[in-house]
Structure formats: structure tokens, C-alpha cells
Design a protein around this motif. Sequence first.
Motif, PDB file in Angstrom:
ATOM      1  N   THR A 116       0.864  -1.170   0.000  1.00 23.90           N
ATOM      2  CA  THR A 116       0.000   0.000   0.000  1.00 23.90           C
ATOM      3  C   THR A 116       0.912   1.234   0.000  1.00 23.90           C
ATOM      4  O   THR A 116       2.123   1.114   0.283  1.00 23.90           O
ATOM      5  N   PRO A 117       0.375   2.416  -0.261  1.00 26.23           N
ATOM      6  CA  PRO A 117       1.231   3.611  -0.194  1.00 26.23           C
ATOM      7  C   PRO A 117       1.937   3.774   1.147  1.00 26.23           C
ATOM      8  O   PRO A 117       3.133   4.058   1.191  1.00 26.23           O
ATOM      9  N   ASP A 118       1.218   3.600   2.247  1.00 26.98           N
ATOM     10  CA  ASP A 118       1.839   3.767   3.569  1.00 26.98           C
ATOM     11  C   ASP A 118       2.893   2.704   3.842  1.00 26.98           C
ATOM     12  O   ASP A 118       3.934   2.997   4.431  1.00 26.98           O
TER      13      ASP A 118
ATOM     14  N   GLU B 186      -3.219   5.888 -10.080  1.00 24.38           N
ATOM     15  CA  GLU B 186      -3.763   7.230 -10.332  1.00 24.38           C
ATOM     16  C   GLU B 186      -4.335   7.809  -9.043  1.00 24.38           C
ATOM     17  O   GLU B 186      -5.184   8.707  -9.059  1.00 24.38           O
ATOM     18  N   LEU B 187      -3.812   7.322  -7.938  1.00 22.23           N
ATOM     19  CA  LEU B 187      -4.302   7.680  -6.615  1.00 22.23           C
ATOM     20  C   LEU B 187      -4.050   9.151  -6.291  1.00 22.23           C
ATOM     21  O   LEU B 187      -2.987   9.696  -6.599  1.00 22.23           O
ATOM     22  N   VAL B 188      -5.038   9.768  -5.663  1.00 21.40           N
ATOM     23  CA  VAL B 188      -4.885  11.083  -5.052  1.00 21.40           C
ATOM     24  C   VAL B 188      -5.092  10.861  -3.556  1.00 21.40           C
ATOM     25  O   VAL B 188      -6.141  10.382  -3.135  1.00 21.40           O
ATOM     26  N   LEU B 189      -4.062  11.168  -2.776  1.00 24.32           N
ATOM     27  CA  LEU B 189      -4.073  10.877  -1.340  1.00 24.32           C
ATOM     28  C   LEU B 189      -3.473  12.046  -0.585  1.00 24.32           C
ATOM     29  O   LEU B 189      -2.449  12.604  -1.000  1.00 24.32           O
ATOM     30  N   GLN B 190      -4.113  12.404   0.512  1.00 26.67           N
ATOM     31  CA  GLN B 190      -3.543  13.409   1.407  1.00 26.67           C
ATOM     32  C   GLN B 190      -3.794  12.938   2.831  1.00 26.67           C
ATOM     33  O   GLN B 190      -4.930  12.925   3.289  1.00 26.67           O
ATOM     34  N   SER B 191      -2.697  12.527   3.490  1.00 24.93           N
ATOM     35  CA  SER B 191      -2.786  12.093   4.883  1.00 24.93           C
ATOM     36  C   SER B 191      -1.753  12.868   5.678  1.00 24.93           C
ATOM     37  O   SER B 191      -1.010  13.681   5.134  1.00 24.93           O
ATOM     38  N   ALA B 192      -1.679  12.570   6.954  1.00 21.78           N
ATOM     39  CA  ALA B 192      -0.703  13.253   7.818  1.00 21.78           C
ATOM     40  C   ALA B 192       0.727  12.906   7.428  1.00 21.78           C
ATOM     41  O   ALA B 192       1.648  13.688   7.664  1.00 21.78           O
TER      42      ALA B 192
ATOM     43  N   PRO C 219      -0.440  12.701  -5.729  1.00 15.29           N
ATOM     44  CA  PRO C 219       0.916  12.876  -6.221  1.00 15.29           C
ATOM     45  C   PRO C 219       1.735  13.781  -5.287  1.00 15.29           C
ATOM     46  O   PRO C 219       1.195  14.613  -4.573  1.00 15.29           O
ATOM     47  N   HIS C 220       3.058  13.577  -5.330  1.00 12.29           N
ATOM     48  CA  HIS C 220       3.959  14.348  -4.472  1.00 12.29           C
ATOM     49  C   HIS C 220       3.716  15.844  -4.700  1.00 12.29           C
ATOM     50  O   HIS C 220       3.678  16.301  -5.841  1.00 12.29           O
ATOM     51  N   PRO C 221       3.545  16.632  -3.633  1.00 18.08           N
ATOM     52  CA  PRO C 221       3.155  18.039  -3.790  1.00 18.08           C
ATOM     53  C   PRO C 221       4.189  18.927  -4.486  1.00 18.08           C
ATOM     54  O   PRO C 221       3.834  19.965  -5.037  1.00 18.08           O
TER      55      PRO C 221
END
Length: 176
Positions: A69-71, A106-112, A117-119
Motif C-alpha cells: 500500500t502507499p503507507d 492514479e491515486l490522489v491521497l492526502q494524509s498526515a 501525487p507528491h506536492p
Amino acid sequence: MSLNNQVYISYGSNMGDLKANINQALALLTADPKIQIERQSAFYQTAPVGPVEQADFINGALKISTDYTPDQLLVVLHQIEHACRRERTIHWGPRTLDLDIIFFNELVLQSATLVIPHPEAFKRLFVLVPILEICGADFYQKTAIETQIAILKQDQTQTIKRLEEVNDDRTSKPAN
């Protein structure tokens, strides 16, 4: 073995033996059974971006397949950075190794802990140029990357110089 997630990773080093740092990271990635390196860009010499005065970097990009997973992948990348003696002392400062997840499917994710994609990706030639080199014609961000590279090159505040091709047995050959 088929791994489900397609991920683009940006890598860089500007402390110590730069190529050895990167090659150690690539060896650790290759050794992980949940990661398959699909494509690797050439190495690029780039001037640092940001307020910290420091040496030039060697940068590049990887396209990998993974079942993480991304994490989970972020944890693995941080473990590899640590194994390569990365110390997080100065934000945007010198480092033996930097591994960043740029795109994850094609994930868009914003977590702590993670933004995908990388900002900063679309602000950095050292991220976009290597990814453009290894992405396929059908990559969902290809046109946006090409457009942004043209804009950043016109600005002329960032430098990037292709150093060499990467040709080894860690990566599969590009599809024709």
C-alpha cells in the motif's frame, strides 16, 4: 509474479559516494520480493532547489510494481534511506539518499504522513525529466509533465544535465 500497483519513485543523493548510495538503495529495492523495478531513468546531475546551500545532486526515477500500500511502501523507503545513512537534520538539506513516492497508480491521497501525487513534483525538473524518460505514452500524467517541463525550462532557474544511461539486469527492457 505480477505485482498490482504501478508507482513512480524519484531518488537523489548529494552526500558521500552518490552513485554508491543510489546503487545500494536499488539493491535493497531489488531484494524486496514485493517490489519489482520495471524501468530506471538515466542519472542526472542537478543543482539543489531551495534555500540551503549544498552540493549538486545525482537524481533519477524508477517505475516499480508493488503489492505494498502507499503507507507500507513509504515505511520501506524510509527504512532504505536509513540503511543508506540518511539523517533528517535540515529540511531540504544535504542527504545521502532521498526516495520519494511521486505517483501511485492514479491515486490522489492526502494524509498526515503522505501526499500523492507528491506536492512538489510539478515544481522540479529533477523529478519530471527522469519520470518522462521512463513513463509510457499512455501514462495519465504524461502531457501534464511535458507541459510543465517546458514551463520550468523557460524559467531557467533549475539546471539538469543527463549523465549516463542505466543498463543493468535490475530492470526489464522497455516495451516497443
